[in-house]
Structures are given as structure tokens and as C-alpha cells.
Design a protein around this motif. Structure first.
Motif, PDB file in Angstrom:
ATOM      1  N   VAL A 186       1.049  -1.046   0.037  1.00  0.00           N
ATOM      2  CA  VAL A 186       0.089   0.440  -0.057  1.00  0.00           C
ATOM      3  C   VAL A 186       0.896   1.374   0.034  1.00  0.00           C
ATOM      4  N   GLY A 187       0.672   2.317  -0.841  1.00  0.00           N
ATOM      5  CA  GLY A 187       1.333   3.076  -1.508  1.00  0.00           C
ATOM      6  C   GLY A 187       0.614   3.934  -0.029  1.00  0.00           C
ATOM      7  N   ILE A 188       1.163   4.922   0.534  1.00  0.00           N
ATOM      8  CA  ILE A 188      -0.150   6.477   1.264  1.00  0.00           C
ATOM      9  C   ILE A 188      -0.277   7.751  -0.281  1.00  0.00           C
ATOM     10  N   ASP A 189       0.176   7.883  -0.910  1.00  0.00           N
ATOM     11  CA  ASP A 189      -0.089   8.609  -2.195  1.00  0.00           C
ATOM     12  C   ASP A 189      -1.248   7.262  -2.640  1.00  0.00           C
ATOM     13  N   ASP A 190      -1.227   6.245  -3.595  1.00  0.00           N
ATOM     14  CA  ASP A 190      -2.417   5.862  -3.355  1.00  0.00           C
ATOM     15  C   ASP A 190      -3.777   5.918  -2.957  1.00  0.00           C
ATOM     16  N   LEU A 191      -3.040   5.453  -1.451  1.00  0.00           N
ATOM     17  CA  LEU A 191      -4.495   4.854  -0.395  1.00  0.00           C
ATOM     18  C   LEU A 191      -5.151   6.981  -0.547  1.00  0.00           C
ATOM     19  N   THR A 192      -4.829   8.206  -0.376  1.00  0.00           N
ATOM     20  CA  THR A 192      -5.042   9.573   0.311  1.00  0.00           C
ATOM     21  C   THR A 192      -5.387   9.661  -2.164  1.00  0.00           C
ATOM     22  N   ASP A 193      -4.842   8.867  -2.281  1.00  0.00           N
ATOM     23  CA  ASP A 193      -6.121   9.122  -3.542  1.00  0.00           C
ATOM     24  C   ASP A 193      -7.486   8.989  -3.886  1.00  0.00           C
ATOM     25  N   LYS A 194      -7.784   7.619  -3.359  1.00  0.00           N
ATOM     26  CA  LYS A 194      -8.120   6.838  -3.584  1.00  0.00           C
ATOM     27  C   LYS A 194     -10.471   7.838  -2.621  1.00  0.00           C
ATOM     28  N   ILE A 195      -8.905   8.404  -1.173  1.00  0.00           N
ATOM     29  CA  ILE A 195      -9.716   9.229  -0.501  1.00  0.00           C
ATOM     30  C   ILE A 195     -10.518  10.481  -0.724  1.00  0.00           C
ATOM     31  N   THR A 196      -9.355  11.362  -1.548  1.00  0.00           N
ATOM     32  CA  THR A 196      -9.852  11.842  -2.145  1.00  0.00           C
ATOM     33  C   THR A 196     -11.186  12.193  -3.753  1.00  0.00           C
ATOM     34  N   GLU A 197     -10.721  10.877  -4.039  1.00  0.00           N
ATOM     35  CA  GLU A 197     -12.309  10.113  -4.514  1.00  0.00           C
ATOM     36  C   GLU A 197     -13.458  10.881  -4.886  1.00  0.00           C
ATOM     37  N   PHE A 198     -13.721  10.896  -3.342  1.00  0.00           N
ATOM     38  CA  PHE A 198     -15.111  10.953  -2.515  1.00  0.00           C
ATOM     39  C   PHE A 198     -14.967  12.302  -2.973  1.00  0.00           C
ATOM     40  N   GLU A 199     -15.000  13.106  -4.121  1.00  0.00           N
ATOM     41  CA  GLU A 199     -15.441  15.125  -3.896  1.00  0.00           C
ATOM     42  C   GLU A 199     -16.284  15.475  -3.611  1.00  0.00           C
ATOM     43  N   ASP A 200     -17.486  14.620  -2.968  1.00  0.00           N
ATOM     44  CA  ASP A 200     -18.605  14.901  -2.559  1.00  0.00           C
ATOM     45  C   ASP A 200     -18.783  15.754  -1.171  1.00  0.00           C
ATOM     46  N   TYR A 201     -17.638  14.552  -0.835  1.00  0.00           N
ATOM     47  CA  TYR A 201     -17.609  14.846   0.656  1.00  0.00           C
ATOM     48  C   TYR A 201     -15.980  15.681   1.228  1.00  0.00           C
ATOM     49  N   VAL A 202     -15.051  15.064   0.308  1.00  0.00           N
ATOM     50  CA  VAL A 202     -13.555  15.504   0.785  1.00  0.00           C
ATOM     51  C   VAL A 202     -13.337  16.441   0.292  1.00  0.00           C
ATOM     52  N   GLN A 203     -12.734  17.779   1.437  1.00  0.00           N
ATOM     53  CA  GLN A 203     -11.838  18.621   0.700  1.00  0.00           C
ATOM     54  C   GLN A 203     -10.343  18.272   0.520  1.00  0.00           C
ATOM     55  N   SER A 204      -9.973  17.564   1.267  1.00  0.00           N
ATOM     56  CA  SER A 204      -8.476  16.970   1.444  1.00  0.00           C
ATOM     57  C   SER A 204      -8.136  15.813   2.246  1.00  0.00           C
ATOM     58  N   VAL A 205      -7.030  15.388   2.702  1.00  0.00           N
ATOM     59  CA  VAL A 205      -5.924  14.337   2.786  1.00  0.00           C
ATOM     60  C   VAL A 205      -4.804  15.171   2.829  1.00  0.00           C
ATOM     61  N   ASP A 206      -5.022  14.710   5.162  1.00  0.00           N
ATOM     62  CA  ASP A 206      -3.234  14.792   5.160  1.00  0.00           C
ATOM     63  C   ASP A 206      -2.662  13.300   5.842  1.00  0.00           C
ATOM     64  N   VAL A 207      -1.877  13.397   5.757  1.00  0.00           N
ATOM     65  CA  VAL A 207      -1.220  12.735   6.473  1.00  0.00           C
ATOM     66  C   VAL A 207      -0.226  13.082   8.028  1.00  0.00           C
ATOM     67  N   ALA A 208      -1.534  12.911   8.779  1.00  0.00           N
ATOM     68  CA  ALA A 208      -0.985  13.210  10.534  1.00  0.00           C
ATOM     69  C   ALA A 208       0.343  12.931  11.118  1.00  0.00           C
ATOM     70  N   ALA A 209       0.135  11.297  11.551  1.00  0.00           N
ATOM     71  CA  ALA A 209       1.472  11.015  12.013  1.00  0.00           C
ATOM     72  C   ALA A 209       1.595   9.118  10.990  1.00  0.00           C
ATOM     73  N   MET A 210       2.970   9.178  11.175  1.00  0.00           N
ATOM     74  CA  MET A 210       3.771   7.886  10.831  1.00  0.00           C
ATOM     75  C   MET A 210       4.501   7.357  11.802  1.00  0.00           C
ATOM     76  N   GLN A 211       3.794   5.676  12.062  1.00  0.00           N
ATOM     77  CA  GLN A 211       5.023   5.231  12.680  1.00  0.00           C
ATOM     78  C   GLN A 211       5.362   4.187  12.158  1.00  0.00           C
ATOM     79  N   LYS A 212       6.430   3.646  11.792  1.00  0.00           N
ATOM     80  CA  LYS A 212       6.712   2.221  11.713  1.00  0.00           C
ATOM     81  C   LYS A 212       6.750   0.979  12.867  1.00  0.00           C
ATOM     82  N   ILE A 213       6.194   0.044  11.980  1.00  0.00           N
ATOM     83  CA  ILE A 213       6.382  -1.191  13.409  1.00  0.00           C
ATOM     84  C   ILE A 213       6.886  -1.849  13.392  1.00  0.00           C
TER      85      ILE A 213
END
Length: 213
Positions: A186-213
Motif C-alpha cells: 500500500v502506497g500512502i499516495d495511492d490511499l489518499t488519492d482514493k479518499i479524495t475521489e469522494f469529492e462530494d465529501y472530501v476537500q483534502s487529505v493530510d498525513v498527520a502522523a506515521m510510525q513504523k511498526i
């Protein structure tokens, strides 16, 4: 048919032998090399017998032998010694060489077993915990529908976690949602692109935090 190392046939045989071997026995210069060296009445012709000449020059250097006089001065004595020890010198295969070949087979077998064991070892899967901030257009956006749409995204290697609505001012709330992703899938850019496809609801998507497991 027997022959001595003074015959042209001997030079031809030795030249062929040293084409694929560096020493008479084993992997370093030994007394066997010295004995064969001293049996040669003179240095071999480098153009006619290049492999034999290479060996001859090398043995003279590492054994401290005189390439010009050693053969002439010591050939009779060396011939007698060689006849006594003929079982110890085998230009076409010796017990030592058989042992070396067996040791090499064991080594290769162990390397193959190690490689197979390493290949079967479970691979560690790299994962990352990600917190996303999903912002709506305004305070009239249906945040329940927005949340349901985001969580409805399915990708191999993606696992959604908890979420909450966080006020950002003027009556507007953003969706803050956690997920775990497999880095190789999973690429984070690909994931955020899928979320922004809900253009009726979503204005923008930001990565607030990331942590390797």
C-alpha cells in the motif's frame, strides 16, 4: 609405454595438465612440484608450452630454485627420488585431489542447505501505522457518510483502525482516522488519492502522523 620428462611428449602432457591446475598436488607449491621441476632438463619454451612455462617460472620463484641450472645439476638424483615416490605423484589425479573434491561437494551441499533454510524463513513484513486527517468542504458535509466512505476503501495490506471527529473551527469537524498498511503493498499516495475521489465529501487529505511498526 613409459617416458621421461626429457621427452617432448612429457612437455605436451605437463602443459595440458597445468592448463587447468596451478600445482602438481593441492592448492599450494609442495615438494611434488619441486620434484617435477627438477626432472625437467631445461625451462620449457613459453610459446610452445605456455601453461607449463608459467608453472615452471612460478615454482622457481616460490621454491627458490634456479631455473637455468637446477634441472641439469639435480635431474639424475631427482629421477631416482621420483621413481621411489612415484605413488606420491600423480599428475592425472591423486588421493588428495579426491579428498578436495569430496570436501568441495560437502561445502556446496551445506551452502545449498543454508540457502534453502534461509529461503524458507518467514519474511518480516514491514508495516506502518498512519493517522490521516480528512477535511470536509464545510459544516454541512455529512460526516457519517464521509467516514463510511473512507472506511469502505479496501486494499490488500490495508487495515482500518479507530477514528474520531475533531473540531477545526467555524462548526467544521475533520475526520481523524488511523490505519495500518503493509509498506510493500500500500502506497500512502495511492490511499489518499482514493479518499479524495469522494469529492462530494472530501476537500483534502493530510498525513498527520506515521510510525513504523
Amino acid at each position: 609405454m613409459s617416458f621421461t620428462l626429457e621427452t617432448p611428449l612429457a612437455n605436451h602432457i605437463l602443459n595440458g595438465f597445468f592448463e587447468n591446475a596451478s600445482y602438481v598436488q593441492g592448492y599450494e607449491a609442495s615438494d611434488a612440484d619441486k620434484k617435477v621441476f627438477e626432472l625437467l632438463p631445461e625451462g620449457p619454451n613459453a610459446q610452445e608450452f605456455p601453461h607449463l612455462a608459467r608453472w615452471y617460472k612460478h615454482i622457481a620463484a616460490v621454491k627458490g630454485l634456479n631455473a637455468k641450472t637446477a634441472a641439469a645439476s639435480s635431474a639424475p638424483a631427482a629421477a631416482a627420488a621420483a621413481e621411489e615416490d612415484e605413488d606420491d605423484i600423480d599428475l592425472f589425479g591423486s588421493d588428495d585431489e579426491e579428498v578436495d573434491e569430496e570436501a568441495e561437494k560437502v561445502k556446496q551441499q551445506r551452502l545449498a542447505e543454508y540457502a534453502a533454510k534461509k529461503a524458507n524463513k518467514p519474511k518480516t513484513i514491514a508495516k506502518t501505522t498512519v493517522t490521516l486527517d480528512v477535511k470536509p468542504w464545510d459544516d454541512e458535509t455529512d460526516m457519517e457518510e464521509l467516514t463510511a466512505s473512507v472506511k469502505g476503501i479496501q486494499m490488500d495490506g490495508l487495515l482500518w483502525g479507530g477514528s474520531q471527529l475533531v473540531a477545526i473551527g467555524y462548526g467544521i469537524k475533520k475526520l481523524q482516522i488511523n490505519c495500518v498498511v503493509e509498506d510493500d503493498k500500500v502506497g500512502i499516495d495511492d490511499l489518499t488519492d482514493k479518499i479524495t475521489e469522494f469529492e462530494d465529501y472530501v476537500q483534502s487529505v493530510d498525513v498527520a502522523a506515521m510510525q513504523k511498526i
